[in-house]
Design an enzyme around this catalytic site. Structure first.
Site: not given
Ligand SMILES: NC(=O)c1ccc[n+]([C@@H]2O[C@H](COP(=O)([O-])OP(=O)(O)OC[C@H]3O[C@@H](n4cnc5c(N)ncnc54)[C@H](O)[C@@H]3O)[C@@H](O)[C@H]2O)c1
Length: 253
Positions: A36, A89, A155, A159
């Site tokens: 992360d 993710n 966005y 995706k």
């Protein structure tokens, strides 16, 4: 245990879905590299895993940087000698801007993190998977990856691209022992809103009716269970596709 001794990288593991995926994978016997941008956050997750007798290591990664991606994957190899599962993710929201209001800098950041980061991580992992003739990739897409009114133009496009890459990758390497699938979560209670800046009131208003038919928000652990299914041999014949986990939201459209 469904992932006994598997080596798994989970990006965005400091928070939300990634955090729950990292914890569940470790509980199921995987050796987890928890990656992360937020090092402190991911170290806290790793501490929780190791206190529960799991195996995990924290790595700071800005998924928008190739060097960081290389280091993340090299860490799995150096620590555990191999890589079995890659969960892409990490992701950020836009500000719900319609295309007329998209700024180049915003577009580039969204795509660098949500899309290019996924491509680069897969590109780095594929030679390892080809060499051992096995490997599993799971990409966190979104219901915004096949619908037009869940966020802004950047966005949604980022995706949609993740879903396109997932299908292509699943197909391309289907005979090489590699599976690649995406999860399309609907609204899930995480910290994702903290990545929203300068929100477009117009964009928010336009998407409001669509959000209002969401039966409920999901919990991050409900997505982690889907990620466990896709990582384990239980999904051996599932490849190049998208598992929607949205409580029935997009069944409305
Ligand atoms: N929460 C939702 O409603 C929802 C719905 C559909 C899809 N998603 C997707 O789920 C994924 C996980 O998000 P979440 O909802 O758990 O959000 P979250 O904000 O709780 O977690 C995302 C994590 O990604 C990390 N991150 C952000 N930018 C990064 C970067 N450049 N490099 C490395 N790490 C970075 C953050 O530090 C954070 O820990 C994202 O890809 C998001 O787009 C979320």
């Amino acid at each position: 245990m469904k992932l006994q001794d598997k080596v798994a990288i989970v990006t965005g593991a400091a928070s939300g879905m990634g955090k729950e995926i990292a914890k569940l994978y470790a509980k199921e016997g995987a050796k987890v590299v928890a990656a992360d941008l937020n090092l402190e956050g991911v170290e806290t997750v790793v501490k929780e895993i190791t206190e529960n007798n799991g195996v995990a290591k924290a790595v700071q990664v800005n998924i928008a940087e190739q060097d960081d991606i290389d280091n993340m994957i090299d860490t799995a190899i150096n620590e555990h000698g191999t890589l079995d599962i890659l969960v892409n993710n990490a992701g950020i929201m836009d500000g719900f801007e319609p295309v007329g209001d998209v700024l180049d800098e915003r577009w580039d950041l969204i795509f660098d993190v949500n899309t290019k980061g996924v491509m680069r991580s897969m590109r780095k992992a594929i030679p390892i998977f080809l060499d051992k003739e096995s490997g599993v990739i799971i990409n966190t897409a979104s219901t915004g990856g096949f619908n037009g009114a869940h966020a802004g133009a950047a966005y949604g496009a980022s995706k949609h691209a993740v879903i396109g890459m997932t299908k292509n990758t699943g197909y391309m390497y289907a005979q090489k022992g590699i599976r690649c699938n995406a999860i399309a979560p609907g609204g899930v209670a995480t910290n994702i809103a903290s990545s929203m800046e300068s929100v477009s009131q117009y964009g928010m208003e336009r998407t409001k009716p669509v959000h209002s038919v969401m039966p409920r928000a999901g919990e991050p652990d409900e997505i982690a269970k889907v990620a466990l299914f896709l990582a384990s041999d239980d999904s051996s014949f599932v490849n190049g596709t998208v598992v929607t986990a949205d409580g029935g939201w997009t069944a409305a459209f």
